[in-house]
Scaffold this motif. Structure first.
Motif, PDB file in Angstrom:
ATOM      1  N   ASP A 101       0.835  -1.208   0.000  1.00  0.00           N
ATOM      2  CA  ASP A 101       0.000   0.000   0.000  1.00  0.00           C
ATOM      3  C   ASP A 101       0.868   1.257   0.000  1.00  0.00           C
ATOM      4  O   ASP A 101       0.576   2.234  -0.697  1.00  0.00           O
ATOM      5  N   VAL A 102       1.937   1.219   0.787  1.00  0.00           N
ATOM      6  CA  VAL A 102       2.858   2.360   0.843  1.00  0.00           C
ATOM      7  C   VAL A 102       3.568   2.518  -0.496  1.00  0.00           C
ATOM      8  O   VAL A 102       3.678   3.629  -1.031  1.00  0.00           O
ATOM      9  N   LEU A 103       4.041   1.424  -1.042  1.00  0.00           N
ATOM     10  CA  LEU A 103       4.758   1.477  -2.321  1.00  0.00           C
ATOM     11  C   LEU A 103       3.843   1.995  -3.439  1.00  0.00           C
ATOM     12  O   LEU A 103       4.275   2.816  -4.266  1.00  0.00           O
ATOM     13  N   ASP A 104       2.603   1.543  -3.453  1.00  0.00           N
ATOM     14  CA  ASP A 104       1.659   2.004  -4.480  1.00  0.00           C
ATOM     15  C   ASP A 104       1.393   3.506  -4.343  1.00  0.00           C
ATOM     16  O   ASP A 104       1.290   4.216  -5.349  1.00  0.00           O
ATOM     17  N   ALA A 105       1.292   3.978  -3.105  1.00  0.00           N
ATOM     18  CA  ALA A 105       1.037   5.402  -2.878  1.00  0.00           C
ATOM     19  C   ALA A 105       2.193   6.249  -3.388  1.00  0.00           C
ATOM     20  O   ALA A 105       1.990   7.303  -4.007  1.00  0.00           O
TER      21      ALA A 105
END
Length: 324
Positions: free
Chosen positions: A144-148
């Motif tokens: 989720d962090v990487l996608d953001a």
């Protein structure tokens, strides 16, 4: 002619007698107090775990194990003192992944060689790092962090309260190809304040430092850096199982002796520590202190440290990480 059996029996008796005589010539060990140098301040995790181990070894071997704190220069001062000590078994040091692996790549000059100047005794305990997000963020997993960040670069800055945290960040950047941005802090305190206050979305820290905030629901653990699930943070999925197989970072504490310490002594200490680590009350206390009890042979510790050097040297060099 004497029979082969008689000759073999005689040879066996001679060999046993020689071994007994040689053993009798060795001074008894331990015959006086043993000091364990801790290259960090009193009260820190490594110090507390070492004092626990020292108390147990004192009971096991019948001599006091005295902890001597010598903090400074990221663990270099105390470790240098241990490296200069006589290899007689009466000075030991509680080494860490910093003192015996990372520092030689982080500092331009080292006053000792962590591999050549020490004899490995035994791995005492390990712990992973934990990637945690503020409870007000939508993040439930590392992805989720990487996608953001992919969608909006710089949208999710990550607190780095230690060199270990930065290494985890750099390793994740290398494996994911995502331009993560870390904010360095001097210790967990100020980093935690900013993440809890919402100034930063994510932090990377030890299970012990994060434990009260996770329990209070103020932070959410979204990944652990051990290769498999850790009992220190139950229910948290390893980064390696979130799409990045082979991802692993663990910090560790291990007992070392100065170079030249007799193998008989390191074997005796190894056996004593393994016996102590097998005690349920010791294991439970180490878990409370944020360590997963380890153990093993001196050779296993030496091999592990060598693999750690091979793993982290190129990552530190590529990232240009320096401590001086």
């Amino acid at each position: 002619m004497r029979s082969i059996a008689a000759i073999m029996t005689a040879a066996s008796l001679i060999s046993t007698a020689a071994a007994t005589q040689a053993q009798a010539q060795l001074p008894p060990y331990p015959a006086k107090p043993i000091r364990i140098i801790v290259a960090y301040a009193a009260g820190q995790g490594t110090d507390v775990a070492t004092r626990l181990l020292g108390e147990q070894l004192s009971r096991e071997l019948g001599q006091p194990f005295v902890v001597e704190n010598k903090a400074g220069a990221g663990g270099i001062l105390g470790t240098e003192l241990a490296a200069q000590a006589a290899g007689d078994g009466y000075t030991l040091t509680m080494g860490t992944n910093a003192t015996h692996v990372l520092n030689q790549y982080l500092y331009a000059k080292m006053p000792f060689d962590p591999e050549k100047d020490f004899e490995p005794v035994v791995m005492v305990g390990t712990f992973p790092m934990v990637i945690a997000a503020g409870s007000g963020t939508p993040y439930r997993a590392v992805g989720d962090v990487l996608d953001a960040v992919k969608r909006t670069p710089g949208s999710s800055d990550i607190a780095m309260p230690s060199t270990s945290a930065r290494l985890v960040l750099e390793f994740l950047k290398e494996r994911s190809g995502v331009p993560l941005f870390g904010i360095p802090y001097k210790g967990s305190g100020s980093a935690m304040t900013d993440v809890l206050g919402g100034q930063l979305a994510v932090t990377i820290d030890t299970p012990l430092a994060l434990r009260p905030h996770l329990a209070a629901g103020k932070l959410r653990a979204i990944g652990v850096t051990s290769a498999s699930a850790s009992s220190l943070v139950p229910g948290v999925k390893p980064v390696a199982e979130q799409g990045y197989p082979g991802f692993e970072f663990v910090a560790w504490n291990a007992l070392y002796a100065p170079k030249g310490t007799p193998a008989e002594i390191t074997k005796l200490l190894n056996a004593a520590v393994n016996k102590v680590l097998a005690r349920p009350e010791v294991r439970q206390r180490l878990l409370e202190l944020g360590f997963e009890p380890a153990g093993g042979t001196p050779a296993a510790l030496g091999d592990f440290a060598k693999k750690e050097r091979q793993r982290w040297a190129p990552i530190i060099k590529a990232a240009g990480i320096r401590a001086d």
